[in-house]
Motif scaffolding. Structure first.
Motif, PDB file in Angstrom:
ATOM      1  N   HIS A  88       0.843  -1.192   0.000  1.00 41.71           N
ATOM      2  CA  HIS A  88       0.000   0.000   0.000  1.00 41.71           C
ATOM      3  C   HIS A  88       0.880   1.244   0.000  1.00 41.71           C
ATOM      4  CE1 HIS A  88       0.987  -0.460   4.257  1.00 41.71           C
ATOM      5  NE2 HIS A  88       0.792   0.847   4.361  1.00 41.71           N
ATOM      6  N   PHE A  89       0.256   2.378  -0.242  1.00 36.81           N
ATOM      7  CA  PHE A  89       0.936   3.661  -0.099  1.00 36.81           C
ATOM      8  C   PHE A  89      -0.025   4.609   0.591  1.00 36.81           C
ATOM      9  CE2 PHE A  89      -1.182   3.802  -4.168  1.00 36.81           C
ATOM     10  CZ  PHE A  89      -1.641   5.098  -4.315  1.00 36.81           C
ATOM     11  N   HIS A  90       0.493   5.736   1.028  1.00 43.21           N
ATOM     12  CA  HIS A  90      -0.300   6.706   1.767  1.00 43.21           C
ATOM     13  C   HIS A  90      -0.572   7.923   0.891  1.00 43.21           C
ATOM     14  CE1 HIS A  90       0.326   4.827   5.811  1.00 43.21           C
ATOM     15  NE2 HIS A  90       1.213   4.185   5.064  1.00 43.21           N
ATOM     16  N   VAL A  91      -1.789   8.417   0.972  1.00 44.73           N
ATOM     17  CA  VAL A  91      -2.175   9.642   0.278  1.00 44.73           C
ATOM     18  C   VAL A  91      -2.552  10.642   1.361  1.00 44.73           C
ATOM     19  CG1 VAL A  91      -3.734  10.714  -1.387  1.00 44.73           C
ATOM     20  CG2 VAL A  91      -3.054   8.321  -1.688  1.00 44.73           C
ATOM     21  N   ILE A  92      -1.885  11.794   1.336  1.00 48.68           N
ATOM     22  CA  ILE A  92      -2.109  12.803   2.362  1.00 48.68           C
ATOM     23  C   ILE A  92      -2.700  14.047   1.717  1.00 48.68           C
ATOM     24  CG2 ILE A  92      -1.048  14.200   4.172  1.00 48.68           C
ATOM     25  CD1 ILE A  92       1.220  12.051   4.198  1.00 48.68           C
ATOM     26  N   GLY A  93      -3.901  14.383   2.172  1.00 51.63           N
ATOM     27  CA  GLY A  93      -4.559  15.621   1.765  1.00 51.63           C
ATOM     28  C   GLY A  93      -4.403  16.642   2.878  1.00 51.63           C
ATOM     29  N   SER A  94      -5.027  17.782   2.746  1.00 53.68           N
ATOM     30  CA  SER A  94      -4.864  18.833   3.753  1.00 53.68           C
ATOM     31  C   SER A  94      -5.529  18.491   5.084  1.00 53.68           C
ATOM     32  CB  SER A  94      -5.409  20.161   3.228  1.00 53.68           C
ATOM     33  OG  SER A  94      -6.794  20.047   2.961  1.00 53.68           O
ATOM     34  N   LYS A  95      -6.553  17.624   5.066  1.00 54.03           N
ATOM     35  CA  LYS A  95      -7.283  17.329   6.297  1.00 54.03           C
ATOM     36  C   LYS A  95      -7.450  15.843   6.574  1.00 54.03           C
ATOM     37  CE  LYS A  95      -9.586  21.670   6.181  1.00 54.03           C
ATOM     38  NZ  LYS A  95     -10.557  22.473   5.600  1.00 54.03           N
ATOM     39  N   TRP A  96      -6.711  15.013   5.850  1.00 54.57           N
ATOM     40  CA  TRP A  96      -6.847  13.569   6.032  1.00 54.57           C
ATOM     41  C   TRP A  96      -5.639  12.835   5.466  1.00 54.57           C
ATOM     42  CZ3 TRP A  96      -6.365  11.822   1.188  1.00 54.57           C
ATOM     43  CH2 TRP A  96      -6.837  12.629   0.147  1.00 54.57           C
ATOM     44  N   GLU A  97      -5.513  11.574   5.890  1.00 54.47           N
ATOM     45  CA  GLU A  97      -4.528  10.657   5.312  1.00 54.47           C
ATOM     46  C   GLU A  97      -5.197   9.302   5.169  1.00 54.47           C
ATOM     47  OE1 GLU A  97      -0.199   8.534   6.219  1.00 54.47           O
ATOM     48  OE2 GLU A  97      -0.796  10.301   7.377  1.00 54.47           O
ATOM     49  N   ILE A  98      -5.009   8.689   3.997  1.00 59.45           N
ATOM     50  CA  ILE A  98      -5.550   7.357   3.767  1.00 59.45           C
ATOM     51  C   ILE A  98      -4.436   6.413   3.331  1.00 59.45           C
ATOM     52  CG2 ILE A  98      -7.877   8.153   3.195  1.00 59.45           C
ATOM     53  CD1 ILE A  98      -7.200   7.712   0.211  1.00 59.45           C
ATOM     54  N   LYS A  99      -4.658   5.116   3.580  1.00 56.99           N
ATOM     55  CA  LYS A  99      -3.796   4.065   3.050  1.00 56.99           C
ATOM     56  C   LYS A  99      -4.527   3.462   1.862  1.00 56.99           C
ATOM     57  CE  LYS A  99      -3.382   1.784   6.948  1.00 56.99           C
ATOM     58  NZ  LYS A  99      -2.972   0.764   7.930  1.00 56.99           N
ATOM     59  N   VAL A 100      -3.843   3.370   0.734  1.00 54.24           N
ATOM     60  CA  VAL A 100      -4.433   2.826  -0.489  1.00 54.24           C
ATOM     61  C   VAL A 100      -3.779   1.480  -0.780  1.00 54.24           C
ATOM     62  CG1 VAL A 100      -4.730   3.171  -2.968  1.00 54.24           C
ATOM     63  CG2 VAL A 100      -4.929   5.119  -1.409  1.00 54.24           C
ATOM     64  N   TYR A 101      -4.603   0.449  -0.892  1.00 58.51           N
ATOM     65  CA  TYR A 101      -4.119  -0.910  -1.111  1.00 58.51           C
ATOM     66  C   TYR A 101      -3.995  -1.171  -2.614  1.00 58.51           C
ATOM     67  CZ  TYR A 101      -5.096  -1.006   3.780  1.00 58.51           C
ATOM     68  OH  TYR A 101      -5.091  -0.694   5.116  1.00 58.51           O
ATOM     69  N   ILE A 102      -2.781  -1.450  -3.036  1.00 59.15           N
ATOM     70  CA  ILE A 102      -2.443  -1.499  -4.457  1.00 59.15           C
ATOM     71  C   ILE A 102      -3.099  -2.675  -5.176  1.00 59.15           C
ATOM     72  CG2 ILE A 102      -0.527  -1.720  -6.097  1.00 59.15           C
ATOM     73  CD1 ILE A 102       1.236  -0.354  -3.867  1.00 59.15           C
ATOM     74  N   GLU A 103      -3.002  -3.854  -4.617  1.00 54.27           N
ATOM     75  CA  GLU A 103      -3.431  -5.052  -5.343  1.00 54.27           C
ATOM     76  C   GLU A 103      -4.940  -5.247  -5.382  1.00 54.27           C
ATOM     77  OE1 GLU A 103       0.043  -8.214  -5.112  1.00 54.27           O
ATOM     78  OE2 GLU A 103      -0.609  -7.587  -3.108  1.00 54.27           O
ATOM     79  N   THR A 104      -5.673  -4.665  -4.462  1.00 55.50           N
ATOM     80  CA  THR A 104      -7.119  -4.916  -4.394  1.00 55.50           C
ATOM     81  C   THR A 104      -7.973  -3.750  -4.881  1.00 55.50           C
ATOM     82  OG1 THR A 104      -7.015  -4.291  -2.056  1.00 55.50           O
ATOM     83  CG2 THR A 104      -6.955  -6.647  -2.574  1.00 55.50           C
ATOM     84  N   THR A 105      -7.345  -2.666  -5.301  1.00 54.36           N
ATOM     85  CA  THR A 105      -8.091  -1.538  -5.863  1.00 54.36           C
ATOM     86  C   THR A 105      -8.504  -1.856  -7.293  1.00 54.36           C
ATOM     87  OG1 THR A 105      -7.153   0.189  -4.468  1.00 54.36           O
ATOM     88  CG2 THR A 105      -7.817   0.851  -6.671  1.00 54.36           C
TER      89      THR A 105
END
Length: 92
Positions: free
Chosen positions: A25-42
């Motif tokens: 996975h990798f992390h996506v950081i916006g101004s008011k949040w952070e999410i973990k994005v799972y590469i293989e299951t998206t």
């Protein structure tokens, strides 16, 4: 920590954390949040992610951002997995 190199999105930081855990996975950081994005299951129709933190209760990425991230993950899945191996897996 390593920046995602295979694509970028305006106003978002895309990063891999060194010594992070599986699944890939990798992390996506916006101004008011952070999410973990799972590469293989998206998929194009469903971004597989979890919220790591949010400054405001129930503040999450916009639907437009989620669609853009899902499309980029699908378009660059192989490159993302190669970056994951190089930047994260080798550190474990």
């Amino acid at each position: 920590m390593g920046k995602v190199e295979c694509f970028s999105l305006p106003n978002l930081n895309l990063i891999f954390y060194s010594n992070d855990h599986l699944p890939a996975h990798f992390h996506v950081i916006g101004s008011k949040w952070e999410i973990k994005v799972y590469i293989e299951t998206t998929t194009r129709s469903s971004l597989h992610y979890s919220i790591k933190w949010s400054r405001l209760r129930r503040k999450t990425p916009s639907a437009k951002s989620l669609r853009a991230i899902a499309a980029k993950v699908c378009d660059h899945r192989l490159q993302l997995l190669e970056e994951w191996e190089r930047k994260v897996l080798c550190e474990l």
